[in-house]
Motif scaffolding. Structure first.
Motif, short mmCIF file in Angstrom:
data_model
loop_
_atom_site.label_atom_id
_atom_site.label_comp_id
_atom_site.label_asym_id
_atom_site.label_seq_id
_atom_site.Cartn_x
_atom_site.Cartn_y
_atom_site.Cartn_z
N ARG A 137 -19.15 61.71 -47.58
CA ARG A 137 -20.18 61.05 -48.37
C ARG A 137 -19.76 59.66 -48.85
NH1 ARG A 137 -24.10 64.71 -49.75
NH2 ARG A 137 -23.58 66.91 -49.47
N GLU A 138 -18.50 59.29 -48.62
CA GLU A 138 -17.99 58.03 -49.14
C GLU A 138 -17.68 57.06 -47.99
OE1 GLU A 138 -14.61 58.83 -51.54
OE2 GLU A 138 -15.68 60.14 -52.93
N ALA A 139 -17.68 55.78 -48.33
CA ALA A 139 -17.35 54.73 -47.36
C ALA A 139 -15.88 54.35 -47.49
CB ALA A 139 -18.23 53.51 -47.58
N THR A 140 -15.31 53.82 -46.41
CA THR A 140 -13.93 53.36 -46.38
C THR A 140 -13.90 51.95 -45.79
OG1 THR A 140 -13.07 55.60 -46.08
CG2 THR A 140 -11.60 53.77 -45.52
N ARG A 141 -13.27 51.04 -46.49
CA ARG A 141 -13.13 49.68 -45.97
C ARG A 141 -11.95 49.63 -45.01
NH1 ARG A 141 -12.59 44.04 -49.46
NH2 ARG A 141 -11.62 42.79 -47.81
N LEU A 142 -12.15 49.05 -43.83
CA LEU A 142 -11.07 48.90 -42.86
C LEU A 142 -10.33 47.59 -43.14
CD1 LEU A 142 -12.81 50.04 -39.54
CD2 LEU A 142 -11.50 51.40 -41.18
N PRO A 143 -9.01 47.62 -43.19
CA PRO A 143 -8.25 46.39 -43.45
C PRO A 143 -8.27 45.46 -42.24
CG PRO A 143 -6.78 48.23 -43.02
CD PRO A 143 -8.16 48.80 -43.05
N ASP A 144 -7.80 44.24 -42.47
CA ASP A 144 -7.71 43.28 -41.37
C ASP A 144 -6.71 43.76 -40.33
OD1 ASP A 144 -9.52 41.73 -42.70
OD2 ASP A 144 -8.02 40.42 -43.62
N ASP A 195 -6.70 55.76 -42.33
CA ASP A 195 -7.52 56.98 -42.29
C ASP A 195 -8.72 56.80 -43.21
OD1 ASP A 195 -5.62 57.96 -40.62
OD2 ASP A 195 -4.96 59.60 -41.92
N SER A 196 -9.87 57.23 -42.75
CA SER A 196 -11.09 57.12 -43.55
C SER A 196 -11.47 58.48 -44.11
CB SER A 196 -12.24 56.57 -42.70
OG SER A 196 -12.61 57.49 -41.69
N CYS A 197 -12.41 58.48 -45.05
CA CYS A 197 -12.95 59.73 -45.57
C CYS A 197 -13.56 60.52 -44.42
CB CYS A 197 -14.02 59.45 -46.62
SG CYS A 197 -13.40 58.63 -48.10
N GLY A 198 -13.36 61.82 -44.46
CA GLY A 198 -13.88 62.66 -43.39
C GLY A 198 -12.86 63.00 -42.34
N GLY A 199 -11.67 62.36 -42.37
CA GLY A 199 -10.61 62.77 -41.46
C GLY A 199 -10.56 62.03 -40.14
N TRP A 200 -10.90 60.72 -40.15
CA TRP A 200 -10.82 59.92 -38.93
C TRP A 200 -9.72 58.86 -39.09
CZ3 TRP A 200 -13.44 61.76 -34.92
CH2 TRP A 200 -14.58 62.53 -35.15
N PRO A 213 -20.95 56.98 -43.80
CA PRO A 213 -21.81 58.00 -43.21
C PRO A 213 -23.24 57.50 -43.05
CG PRO A 213 -21.50 58.47 -45.53
CD PRO A 213 -20.65 57.26 -45.22
N TRP A 214 -24.02 58.30 -42.42
CA TRP A 214 -25.46 58.06 -42.23
C TRP A 214 -26.15 57.83 -43.57
CZ3 TRP A 214 -28.83 59.99 -37.95
CH2 TRP A 214 -30.17 60.14 -38.33
N GLN A 215 -27.11 56.92 -43.62
CA GLN A 215 -27.93 56.69 -44.80
C GLN A 215 -29.40 56.68 -44.41
OE1 GLN A 215 -26.58 52.96 -46.44
NE2 GLN A 215 -24.61 53.77 -47.10
N TRP A 240 -27.87 68.56 -36.35
CA TRP A 240 -26.78 69.13 -37.14
C TRP A 240 -25.47 68.35 -36.96
CZ3 TRP A 240 -22.67 70.70 -34.17
CH2 TRP A 240 -22.94 71.01 -32.82
N LEU A 241 -25.33 67.61 -35.85
CA LEU A 241 -24.10 66.87 -35.59
C LEU A 241 -24.15 65.44 -36.12
CD1 LEU A 241 -21.32 66.94 -34.21
CD2 LEU A 241 -22.45 66.32 -32.05
N ARG A 242 -25.34 64.89 -36.30
CA ARG A 242 -25.49 63.47 -36.65
C ARG A 242 -24.76 63.06 -37.93
NH1 ARG A 242 -31.98 63.64 -35.61
NH2 ARG A 242 -31.82 64.50 -33.50
N PRO A 243 -24.81 63.86 -39.02
CA PRO A 243 -24.13 63.41 -40.25
C PRO A 243 -22.61 63.31 -40.12
CG PRO A 243 -25.74 65.13 -40.73
CD PRO A 243 -25.57 65.11 -39.25
N HIS A 244 -22.05 63.93 -39.07
CA HIS A 244 -20.60 63.93 -38.90
C HIS A 244 -20.10 62.74 -38.08
CE1 HIS A 244 -20.13 68.01 -40.56
NE2 HIS A 244 -21.27 68.27 -39.95
N ILE A 245 -21.00 61.95 -37.51
CA ILE A 245 -20.59 60.82 -36.68
C ILE A 245 -20.37 59.61 -37.57
CG2 ILE A 245 -21.27 59.28 -34.81
CD1 ILE A 245 -22.94 61.55 -33.67
N PRO A 246 -19.15 59.05 -37.61
CA PRO A 246 -18.90 57.89 -38.48
C PRO A 246 -19.57 56.63 -37.93
CG PRO A 246 -16.94 58.42 -37.21
CD PRO A 246 -17.94 59.49 -36.91
N LEU A 247 -20.01 55.79 -38.84
CA LEU A 247 -20.66 54.53 -38.49
C LEU A 247 -19.78 53.37 -38.96
CD1 LEU A 247 -24.25 55.40 -39.78
CD2 LEU A 247 -23.34 55.75 -37.47
N VAL A 248 -19.57 52.40 -38.10
CA VAL A 248 -18.82 51.19 -38.47
C VAL A 248 -19.83 50.09 -38.73
CG1 VAL A 248 -17.09 49.50 -37.76
CG2 VAL A 248 -16.84 51.90 -37.08
N ALA A 249 -19.75 49.49 -39.90
CA ALA A 249 -20.72 48.48 -40.31
C ALA A 249 -20.01 47.18 -40.67
CB ALA A 249 -21.55 48.97 -41.49
#
Length: 248
Positions: free
Chosen positions: A104-111, A117-122, A158-160, A188-197
């Motif tokens: 349910r949370e977002a993770t900022r990717l560093p430069d 590692d991001s929330c959700g285990g990726w 995650p999906w919004q 059922w699988l869509r909420p588990h796919i991480p999105l990079v924005a």
């Protein structure tokens, strides 16, 4: 005799996606008589290794889910930690061990270069590389983005509701939900796919497609390379299912 007939029916209608996820072809599922249909459902739950004996009302609920006019429904069976999920996706019924709650949370990717590692285990590895015209395009777990058209920093989220996405090769943006339907990704699988924005725009539906505005040109050039990998057993399951469930 019924056990042998049910086993033969299972072989005709079921496809193994992973060790703990099966896809049942509903057009074939409804061909044998209803008694065998119920036995096929019981056999599917048993193959998942769950210590679960389906009751008559549970079997009736699963039959209603399979035979209903609308897809997208999901039924959970069993006790916490050992439960099984049965989900409808079009003319397919998925039987699987329950997936964890989606992040349910977002993770900022560093430069880059970096690994995080991001929330959700990726796990994400960000780097830069030079892509030559003859280089083959990357596998699904890798995205090459045009750094001149990406606004840093990147965020994994995650999906919004209301998300829109411009898939590579498409004439313009569309609802993310519509894109995932077209890509045959079940609800059922869509909420588990991480999105990079980047700057509020989705640039990569991870493992599925990058956005058209950030694609590399055919002659390639410098690329921002993002590599995705599961960081725990749960995301390894999700990744394997995603790879098996997509056509081609």
């Amino acid at each position: 005799l019924l056990a042998r007939e049910a086993a033969a029916a299972w072989d005709r209608v079921a496809r193994r996606l992973t060790d703990d996820c099966f896809a049942l072809d509903l057009d074939r599922f409804f061909c044998p008589e209803q008694a065998l249909q119920r036995r096929v459902l019981r056999a599917g739950v048993a193959r998942l290794g769950a210590d679960l004996t389906l009751t008559a009302p549970q079997v009736a609920a699963l039959m209603a889910l399979a035979g209903g006019e609308r897809s997208g429904g999901l039924i959970s069976l069993g006790k916490e930690g050992e439960n099984v999920q049965v989900a409808r996706a079009g003319r397919t019924l998925h039987l699987m061990k329950a997936l964890p709650d989606p992040p349910r949370e977002a993770t900022r990717l560093p430069d880059c270069p970096s690994t995080v590692d991001s929330c959700g285990g990726w796990r994400w590895h960000i780097s830069r590389r030079t892509c030559r015209p003859g280089d083959p395009w990357p596998p699904p777990e890798v995205a090459w983005l045009n750094p001149a058209r990406v606004s840093l920093p990147l965020t994994v989220r995650p999906w919004q509701p209301g998300d829109r996405f411009w898939p590579q090769g498409a004439p313009g943006p569309k609802k993310l939900q519509d894109f995932l339907v077209d890509a045959k990704i079940p609800r059922w699988l869509r909420p588990h796919i991480p999105l990079v924005a980047a700057a509020g725009e989705i640039v990569w539906v991870a493992g599925v497609r990058i956005a058209d505005p950030v694609k590399l040109l055919p002659d390639k050039g410098e690329a921002l390379e993002i590599t995705l990998a599961p960081a725990n057993a749960d995301t390894a399951r999700i990744w394997e299912i995603l790879r098996r469930i997509q056509p081609g």
